[in-house]
Design a protein around this motif. Structure first.
Motif, PDB file in Angstrom:
ATOM      1  N   SER A  99       0.738  -1.364  -0.096  1.00  0.00           N
ATOM      2  CA  SER A  99      -0.017  -0.139   0.047  1.00  0.00           C
ATOM      3  C   SER A  99       1.131   1.162   0.080  1.00  0.00           C
ATOM      4  O   SER A  99       0.571   2.157  -0.591  1.00  0.00           O
ATOM      5  CB  SER A  99      -1.079   0.142   1.258  1.00  0.00           C
ATOM      6  N   ILE A 100       2.088   1.093   1.010  1.00  0.00           N
ATOM      7  CA  ILE A 100       2.891   2.335   0.861  1.00  0.00           C
ATOM      8  C   ILE A 100       3.386   2.546  -0.483  1.00  0.00           C
ATOM      9  O   ILE A 100       3.734   3.780  -1.110  1.00  0.00           O
ATOM     10  CB  ILE A 100       3.816   2.214   1.852  1.00  0.00           C
ATOM     11  N   LEU A 101       3.791   1.485  -1.057  1.00  0.00           N
ATOM     12  CA  LEU A 101       4.523   1.503  -2.368  1.00  0.00           C
ATOM     13  C   LEU A 101       3.692   2.220  -3.380  1.00  0.00           C
ATOM     14  O   LEU A 101       3.988   3.003  -4.290  1.00  0.00           O
ATOM     15  CB  LEU A 101       4.831   0.005  -2.932  1.00  0.00           C
ATOM     16  N   VAL A 102       2.301   1.772  -3.438  1.00  0.00           N
ATOM     17  CA  VAL A 102       1.234   2.242  -4.275  1.00  0.00           C
ATOM     18  C   VAL A 102       1.090   3.860  -3.917  1.00  0.00           C
ATOM     19  O   VAL A 102       1.163   4.663  -5.178  1.00  0.00           O
ATOM     20  CB  VAL A 102      -0.291   1.656  -4.145  1.00  0.00           C
ATOM     21  N   ILE A 103       1.099   4.182  -2.929  1.00  0.00           N
ATOM     22  CA  ILE A 103       0.798   5.657  -2.444  1.00  0.00           C
ATOM     23  C   ILE A 103       1.987   6.276  -3.216  1.00  0.00           C
ATOM     24  O   ILE A 103       2.018   7.545  -3.640  1.00  0.00           O
ATOM     25  CB  ILE A 103       0.918   5.805  -0.958  1.00  0.00           C
ATOM     26  N   CYS A 104       3.369   6.040  -2.785  1.00  0.00           N
ATOM     27  CA  CYS A 104       4.428   6.513  -3.281  1.00  0.00           C
ATOM     28  C   CYS A 104       4.463   6.504  -4.898  1.00  0.00           C
ATOM     29  O   CYS A 104       4.744   7.725  -5.597  1.00  0.00           O
ATOM     30  CB  CYS A 104       5.664   5.857  -2.956  1.00  0.00           C
ATOM     31  N   PHE A 105       4.050   5.692  -5.417  1.00  0.00           N
ATOM     32  CA  PHE A 105       4.141   5.320  -6.854  1.00  0.00           C
ATOM     33  C   PHE A 105       3.004   6.597  -7.714  1.00  0.00           C
ATOM     34  O   PHE A 105       3.188   7.201  -8.580  1.00  0.00           O
ATOM     35  CB  PHE A 105       4.062   3.855  -7.258  1.00  0.00           C
ATOM     36  N   LEU A 106       1.824   6.512  -6.896  1.00  0.00           N
ATOM     37  CA  LEU A 106       0.889   7.367  -7.321  1.00  0.00           C
ATOM     38  C   LEU A 106       1.261   8.848  -7.553  1.00  0.00           C
ATOM     39  O   LEU A 106       1.185   9.630  -8.247  1.00  0.00           O
ATOM     40  CB  LEU A 106      -0.286   7.186  -6.598  1.00  0.00           C
ATOM     41  N   GLY A 107       1.903   8.980  -5.946  1.00  0.00           N
ATOM     42  CA  GLY A 107       2.443  10.393  -5.866  1.00  0.00           C
ATOM     43  C   GLY A 107       3.687  10.888  -6.830  1.00  0.00           C
ATOM     44  O   GLY A 107       3.549  11.961  -7.458  1.00  0.00           O
ATOM     45  N   VAL A 108       4.334   9.908  -7.315  1.00  0.00           N
ATOM     46  CA  VAL A 108       5.484  10.392  -8.411  1.00  0.00           C
ATOM     47  C   VAL A 108       4.755  10.448  -9.786  1.00  0.00           C
ATOM     48  O   VAL A 108       5.250  11.511 -10.484  1.00  0.00           O
ATOM     49  CB  VAL A 108       6.385   9.074  -8.520  1.00  0.00           C
ATOM     50  N   ILE A 109       3.780   9.495 -10.061  1.00  0.00           N
ATOM     51  CA  ILE A 109       3.295   9.754 -11.533  1.00  0.00           C
ATOM     52  C   ILE A 109       2.156  10.589 -11.535  1.00  0.00           C
ATOM     53  O   ILE A 109       1.473  10.800 -12.419  1.00  0.00           O
ATOM     54  CB  ILE A 109       2.822   8.342 -12.126  1.00  0.00           C
ATOM     55  N   PHE A 110       1.584  11.184 -10.517  1.00  0.00           N
ATOM     56  CA  PHE A 110       0.423  12.116 -10.352  1.00  0.00           C
ATOM     57  C   PHE A 110       0.475  13.107 -10.982  1.00  0.00           C
ATOM     58  O   PHE A 110      -0.476  13.329 -12.026  1.00  0.00           O
ATOM     59  CB  PHE A 110       0.284  12.316  -8.812  1.00  0.00           C
ATOM     60  N   PRO A 111       1.617  13.702 -11.491  1.00  0.00           N
ATOM     61  CA  PRO A 111       1.545  14.993 -12.210  1.00  0.00           C
ATOM     62  C   PRO A 111       1.461  14.588 -13.772  1.00  0.00           C
ATOM     63  O   PRO A 111       0.656  15.201 -14.558  1.00  0.00           O
ATOM     64  CB  PRO A 111       3.040  15.794 -11.996  1.00  0.00           C
ATOM     65  N   LEU A 112       2.091  13.351 -14.078  1.00  0.00           N
ATOM     66  CA  LEU A 112       1.757  12.847 -15.550  1.00  0.00           C
ATOM     67  C   LEU A 112       0.445  12.440 -15.574  1.00  0.00           C
ATOM     68  O   LEU A 112      -0.009  12.704 -16.667  1.00  0.00           O
ATOM     69  CB  LEU A 112       2.847  11.641 -15.769  1.00  0.00           C
ATOM     70  N   ALA A 113       0.012  11.699 -14.665  1.00  0.00           N
ATOM     71  CA  ALA A 113      -1.516  11.034 -15.098  1.00  0.00           C
ATOM     72  C   ALA A 113      -2.414  12.142 -15.020  1.00  0.00           C
ATOM     73  O   ALA A 113      -3.203  12.315 -15.906  1.00  0.00           O
ATOM     74  CB  ALA A 113      -1.703  10.182 -13.681  1.00  0.00           C
ATOM     75  N   SER A 114      -2.181  13.325 -14.034  1.00  0.00           N
ATOM     76  CA  SER A 114      -3.268  14.351 -14.269  1.00  0.00           C
ATOM     77  C   SER A 114      -3.160  15.159 -15.419  1.00  0.00           C
ATOM     78  O   SER A 114      -4.460  15.491 -15.805  1.00  0.00           O
ATOM     79  CB  SER A 114      -3.308  15.068 -12.948  1.00  0.00           C
ATOM     80  N   GLU A 115      -2.149  15.069 -15.907  1.00  0.00           N
ATOM     81  CA  GLU A 115      -1.809  16.255 -17.094  1.00  0.00           C
ATOM     82  C   GLU A 115      -2.788  15.283 -18.470  1.00  0.00           C
ATOM     83  O   GLU A 115      -3.304  15.901 -19.104  1.00  0.00           O
ATOM     84  CB  GLU A 115      -0.507  16.378 -17.461  1.00  0.00           C
TER      85      GLU A 115
END
Lengths: 161, 687
Positions: free
Chosen positions: B379-395
């Protein structure tokens, strides 16, 4: 057997729901809209007071640091937000140089209270988080810097034929 | 000429790596051992070749051969020798060579150690390791060649090429750019190589896992063979992260040690999956459970290592914007896609042979708690990964780039860390197969009472912050439970007549993995105490002082004494302040915060003055001064409570990992009768 499996399934679902809740609520709390200078200024009064994150090229001449109050003030120039546009200008370093050399681009004054970062210098990229006020000054509570030229420069400046 | 030698060695190593991949497969498919032996020979040859290559880079750096573009980028005349040599990993192409060199070294180590024992797995291990190595060598040779020279044509234009183009002359800069001042720190000697050691050693267990999948072995042989590799990989990764935090604390001048920036997270993510992996393989060894899961974890770890190498290689560029800037970005993504896809395809092909041997029934059994532990890490991994790709994904999704800051990571992972801490205390006490609340309660009620006493003491001491109270209580509880385990084990031994200290020593020496693990847990508790302290109770102040004036912070007074300015012979202008530190009016120590200005890069660097105690660090930064008179200076002062516990916790953590991964031979010598038994059991397992 199937009863114990249900038990695990149920427990797992509860934890999963908790994790999803954590992610969603934290995203809401930690999310910041990333703007270019143009985008922020285009929003006009709508942007006032809203949390935002802006990136731009630092104008070296505008850096003023009052060490009595630790108030740091400088101006950033619009740089393209899209990676493709940055690449068209020849990479981040070239894009930043182009930005600071172009007097027609939009500019934004930033005020930050705190320690002046070592990397704050002409043509560095500043990424500031905070909000813009009615007079168009951006009050940053976080200031990050990148200067690509310092790490991967194609050619050293000093040369001997 | 040295550069030519280095380049040729690289190129031949690339050919050999490709050849080893092919001949290993041919040998297995056709069943001809001589092809396999040839693949092994090619693999073993890569190491000396890459050693030559790395040495020739080091030689060029040490002798400042500025015609090489890489040398001119990362060194300069003013840099001391240790920094010139370590500039091998100061830039992108050099660090890729270093990565490849480590990969070759480890693969050779595997070949030399295990060749006789595991003939069926090793050809596939060669395939995986050499395929990975070949990828890195392709990157180096064709895209990031550290041996490229600079040339100047008659028009004055400068370009790079390996060999002299027609009509061009060698271009020799007077001096190089030099390493960024932030990287000019003794931490540079050790932090990057240790992190890389951790990254690269995780390739070995992955290679064995893939070999097991290809050969269809469903047993835990691959896990047993690579247990120590995984532990050592994890050791280096942990050490690399701790050293990196310490470096950030010393150099970056913001009073912190971890900023949740994408590069940090990139190194942190394989650590998360690696930690989950180390825990869940124990369940497979003991109970034959979680076989798919372990495969998945090691595959994930491998690809996160590649991803981490890619993100951290340039050191400081730390934004998603930099992905496409380098030609090698897409290649990395392609490689990750290929390896992930192929591994997952293999795993699904072998899915049915990897069925669990038993089923978990009890929610409180140790295996169930380990499952929960894994779930939380992922779960922590997923949180970190989402955080890293959030700018890309949201764009991509909304056209508006949205980033998430440290607040996101802290509030999302905080409760999960607390839960992990709790499980860490309870799980070692629960029994395999089935455990009830009552048996568990019997094992933990004493430490529980003791931890409540700590809670009461904190309340009496005036602490009211609920988060801190909960956190410190958890730390006390888990710490006591773990210490109680040591005490119970040693007491049982000393009841048979051993002196207590000796009993404790033997207890640990004969159950290294278990008690090493407990020592690691104690280290985590110390780390947690330190993190709670600095995160929740950090204080700061700032002010301009004339000599003799004081700043007040916590119970401390900081007095400005004097300031001097001088030049050094390595190209710095140093402004160094002298401050006295008082505690409740009594003199404690003198600190020398300073700012170095590097002439060649025009960049200042702030170096803190640090007074270090168990209770708190006084961290003083010199942020401004009156240039000539030195009659007034501005300071920023942080009071960082308990931060020393972070470093001590890190130290205990590493110690525990060493205990857990130390070779078992000495234990066997201590207990002669059990040696035979052990051998028989091992022989049985082999059949």
């Amino acid at each position: 057997m199937s009863r114990s499996r249900n038990k695990f399934l149920f427990g797992g679902l509860i934890i999963l729901a908790a994790v999803v809740y954590l992610i969603v609520s934290s995203t809401a709390a930690g999310a910041q809209f990333f703007f270019t200078v143009d985008e922020l200024l285009a929003d006009g009064p709508g942007a006032v007071g809203k949390p935002a994150r802006v990136a731009g090229a630092v104008l070296g001449d505008t850096i003023v640091y009052d060490t009595e109050t630790l108030t740091l003030s400088f101006t950033i120039v619009h740089t393209p937000g899209d990676t493709r546009l940055i690449n068209d200008e020849g990479g981040l370093a070239a894009a930043l140089d182009a930005a600071v050399a172009d007097p027609t681009r939009n500019r934004l004054q930033v005020v930050y209270v705190g320690v002046k970062p070592d990397l704050l210098q002409h043509a560095a990229e500043a990424i500031v988080s905070g909000q813009i006020d009615e007079s168009g000054v951006f009050h940053a509570n976080e200031l990050l810097l990148r200067c690509p030229t310092r790490y991967e420069e194609a050619l050293p400046a000093q040369a001997q034929g | 000429m040295i550069a030519d030698l280095g380049f040729f060695a690289l190129f031949i190593a690339l050919l050999l790596a490709l050849y080893a991949c092919c001949s290993a497969v041919v040998g297995q498919v056709r069943g001809e051992p001589r092809w396999t032996a040839s693949a092994r020979a090619a693999t073993l040859l890569c190491f000396p070749l890459l050693t030559i290559s790395a040495l020739s880079i080091i030689y060029s750096l040490a002798t400042l051969d500025f015609q090489l573009q890489y040398v001119a980028q990362v060194t300069s005349r003013s840099m001391p020798m240790y920094l010139r040599v370590t500039a091998l990993w100061g830039g992108q192409s050099g660090s890729l060579v270093f990565w490849a060199w480590l990969m070759a070294a480890f693969t050779s180590g595997v070949m030399l150690r295990n060749w006789r024992r595991d003939r069926d797995l090793l050809p596939w291990v060669i395939l995986v390791c050499m395929f990975t190595l070949a990828f890195f060598l392709v990157l180096i040779v064709f895209f990031e060649n550290p041996f490229l020279r600079m040339w100047q044509g008659v028009t004055g234009a400068v370009w790079t090429a390996m060999w002299q183009p027609a009509g061009a002359q060698a271009y020799l800069p007077m001096d190089g750019n030099g390493l960024n001042p932030l990287l000019r720190h003794p931490g540079m000697i050790i932090h990057p190589p240790v992190l890389y050691l951790g990254f690269v050693s995780f390739v070995v267990p992955f290679a064995f896992a893939i070999a097991a999948l290809i050969t269809g072995r469903s047993d835990d042989r691959w896990i047993r063979l690579t247990r120590r590799w995984s532990l050592v990989a994890w050791l280096f990764l942990s050490l690399g992260l701790i050293l990196g935090s310490r470096w950030a604390y010393d150099v970056l001048g913001w009073g912190g040690y971890w900023g949740w920036d994408p590069v940090e997270i990139a190194a942190f993510m394989p650590w998360l999956t690696g930690t989950a992996f180390l825990h869940s393989v124990m369940i497979q060894e003991k109970r034959g459970l979680f076989k798919h899961w372990n495969m998945l974890l090691i595959i994930l770890t491998y690809d996160l290592v590649i991803f981490g190498t890619f993100l951290t290689r340039s050191g400081v560029l730390s934004s998603v914007h930099s992905f496409a800037q380098s030609a090698i970005g897409p290649m990395f993504f392609a490689f990750i896609a290929i390896t992930l896809g192929a591994s997952l395809a293999l795993l699904s092909w072998r899915w049915n042979t990897l069925k669990s041997e038993v089923e978990i029934t009890s929610l409180l059994s140790r295996e169930a708690l380990f499952l929960l532990n894994n779930f939380l890490f992922i779960s922590i991994l997923v949180i970190c990964f989402l955080g890293v790709i959030f700018p890309l994904a949201s764009e991509l999704l909304t056209g508006q780039q949205i980033t998430v800051g440290p607040v996101y990571y802290e509030s999302a992972t905080g409760p999960l860390w607390a839960a992990l801490l709790l499980i860490m205390g309870v799980a070692p006490l629960s029994a395999w197969r089935a455990s009830t609340a009552r048996t568990l309660g019997r094992a933990i009620w004493k430490p529980f009472i003791a931890s409540l006493l700590v809670l009461v003491a904190l309340l009496i001491g005036g602490m009211r912050n609920p988060g801190a109270l909960l956190g410190f209580w958890l730390c006390a509880f888990v710490g006591f439970v773990t210490l109680y385990e040591f005490w119970r084990g040693a007491a049982a031994r000393s009841a048979r007549g051993e002196n207590f200290a000796l009993a404790l020593w033997r207890l640990v020496a004969r159950n290294r993995r278990r008690y090493g693990g407990y020592i690691i847990h104690l280290g985590v508790v110390l780390l947690a105490i330190g993190i709670i302290g600095i995160e929740l109770f950090q204080q700061e102040t700032q002010g301009s002082l004339a000599p003799g004036e004081r700043l007040q912070l916590g119970g401390y007074q900081i007095e400005f004494v004097s300031l001097i300015e001088f030049q050094t012979d390595d190209g710095r202008l140093v402004d160094r302040a002298v401050v006295d530190v008082y505690r409740d009016g009594r003199y404690v120590t003198q600190l020398y915060p300073r700012q170095d200005f590097y002439f060649e890069s025009g960049q200042p660097m702030t170096i803190s003055g640090l007074h270090n105690t168990w209770e708190a660090d006084v961290y003083v930064l010199l942020v401004g001064w009156e240039p000539l008179s030195g009659q007034k200076a501005t300071f920023k002062v942080y009071l960082n409570p308990l931060v020393n516990w972070v470093w001590t916790g890190g130290f205990v953590f590493i110690l525990g990992t060493l205990v857990a991964s130390w070779p078992e031979r000495e234990t066997i010598e201590l207990a002669a009768p059990s040696r035979l038994r052990g051998r028989r059991a091992a022989a049985g397992a082999r059949r």
